[in-house]
Design an enzyme around this catalytic site. Structure first.
Site, short mmCIF file in Angstrom:
data_model
loop_
_atom_site.label_atom_id
_atom_site.label_comp_id
_atom_site.label_asym_id
_atom_site.label_seq_id
_atom_site.Cartn_x
_atom_site.Cartn_y
_atom_site.Cartn_z
CB SER A 1 -18.32 -53.22 -5.75
OG SER A 1 -19.33 -53.03 -4.78
CD GLU B 1 -22.83 -31.64 0.94
OE1 GLU B 1 -23.91 -31.64 1.54
OE2 GLU B 1 -22.50 -32.53 0.15
NE ARG C 1 -23.45 -38.46 3.36
CZ ARG C 1 -24.71 -38.55 2.96
NH1 ARG C 1 -25.01 -38.33 1.69
NH2 ARG C 1 -25.66 -38.91 3.80
CG HIS D 1 -26.33 -33.21 -0.69
ND1 HIS D 1 -25.53 -33.54 0.37
CD2 HIS D 1 -27.02 -34.33 -0.98
CE1 HIS D 1 -25.76 -34.81 0.73
NE2 HIS D 1 -26.66 -35.31 -0.09
C1 8YV Z 1 -30.88 -36.69 1.48
C2 8YV Z 1 -28.64 -37.76 1.43
O1 8YV Z 1 -31.94 -36.52 0.63
O2 8YV Z 1 -29.91 -39.73 1.39
C3 8YV Z 1 -28.92 -39.16 1.85
O3 8YV Z 1 -28.11 -39.69 2.65
O4 8YV Z 1 -27.60 -37.25 1.65
C4 8YV Z 1 -29.66 -37.04 0.66
O5 8YV Z 1 -29.98 -37.85 -0.43
C5 8YV Z 1 -30.60 -35.40 2.22
O6 8YV Z 1 -29.75 -35.71 3.27
C6 8YV Z 1 -31.88 -34.74 2.76
O7 8YV Z 1 -32.43 -35.52 3.77
#
Ligand code: 8YV
Length: 311
Positions: free
Chosen positions: A173, A259, A230, A277
């Site tokens: 971290s 994506e 991500r 996702h």
């Molecule tokens: C979201 C995400 O649920 O929280 C985030 O940043 O990427 C996901 O967990 C998704 O973007 C839908 O809003």
């Protein structure tokens, strides 16, 4: 007259209904001629609701001269230009904490799926292979060496779950934390210390491709990569290359660089578990996220403090 609001992707019906009570909602994903819409309605739009995975482009924000707030339905704000928000003076909010459990749960689920080969096991039964022979042995989850890249709210939640598996837990971290887990100063050192590496860090310019070829090589042929953060944190081309060469035991991925497009090669690999996702994609959590989006919007337009401000 109600302010205009752009909604960039579908939300739960009850959240959409609440937005429509408050705003003239424009579903961006249903607008065919976006340029015409921006010319005709752009000035009326005061707010945007978007997903963490989608964000808001600079161009779209620039086309909305009276934009006051971007409410992200997600914890990640990497796809919103915060410098632009500061320059233009519009607020940005997100939905932290309410989704931590779901994302951490998915990280554990993907780890179990990868080690115990749950997706191939399902296919093994459905395809009739079990009629002919026992499925090959897989790998134990409990007491396994896990390395967590990013020990924020989600990373710590993953670690606390792994304690129940009597796992050997290490982390990398930005700084050392007061936790009972081994600290490693670099991703390579973390990769060398574990069998399963779980990515749980935020996407920032500094973490782009932080899980690169040297890190993947350090994780090695016995290693498994799990990503619930991500796609941008992983050099996806390097991951495909090392998986194809047998240099990594496997992967379990909920996020990808481009994506919803996933490298064709990954789609053919039995040792790669894939998810679209869905880290926070449960009815309960999306309802909580939507309520927080509404609370931020209500606070902004009431002139009160925002519950979860980013900018
Ligand atoms: C979201 C995400 O649920 O929280 C985030 O940043 O990427 C996901 O967990 C998704 O973007 C839908 O809003």
């Amino acid at each position: 007259m109600k302010h205009g609001l752009i909604q960039t992707y579908p939300l739960q019906p009850r959240i959409e209904a609440e937005l429509q009570k408050r705003f003239r909602v424009h579903r961006w994903y249903e607008i065919s001629d976006k340029q015409a819409f921006l010319q005709e309605e752009g000035e009326t739009v005061r707010a945007i609701v978007t997903g963490g995975h989608l964000g808001v482009s600079r161009d779209l924000a620039d086309a909305l001269p009276n934009l006051e707030i971007v409410a992200i339905n997600g914890v990640g704000f990497d796809k919103v230009d915060l410098a632009q928000a500061r320059e233009r003076g519009f607020r940005v909010t997100n939905t932290p904490d309410v989704l931590t459990e779901d994302v951490a749960d998915l990280a554990i689920g993907l780890s179990i799926a990868a080690l115990r080969q749950l997706v191939p096991a399902d296919h093994y039964v459905r395809s009739g292979q079990w009629q002919k022979a026992e499925m090959p042995l897989t790998s134990k989850v409990s007491r396994r060496r896990f390395g967590i890249y990013g020990l924020g709210r989600i990373g710590k939640s993953i670690a606390s779950r792994l304690e129940a598996f009597n796992a050997e837990i290490s982390y990398c971290s930005r700084r050392k934390h007061d936790v009972p887990y081994a600290y490693h100063a670099t991703p390579v050192a973390l990769a060398e210390s574990c069998d399963v590496m779980i990515i749980a860090a935020a996407a920032t310019p500094e973490t782009r491709h932080v899980i690169n070829k040297p890190v993947l090589e350090a994780l090695g042929p016995g290693g498994i990569l799990v990503n619930v953060a991500r796609g941008s944190l992983v050099d996806e081309a390097a991951l495909v290359e090392i998986l194809s060469a047998g240099g990594l035991r496997g992967a379990a991925l909920d996020v990808f660089e481009n994506e919803p497009n996933v490298p064709e090669t990954l789609l053919t690999m039995p040792n790669v578990t894939l998810a679209p996702h869905v880290g926070a994609a449960t009815e309960e959590t999306r309802a909580q996220m939507g309520k927080l989006v509404l609370a931020n919007l209500d606070a902004h337009f009431a002139g009160t403090d925002l519950p979860t401000p980013v900018v």
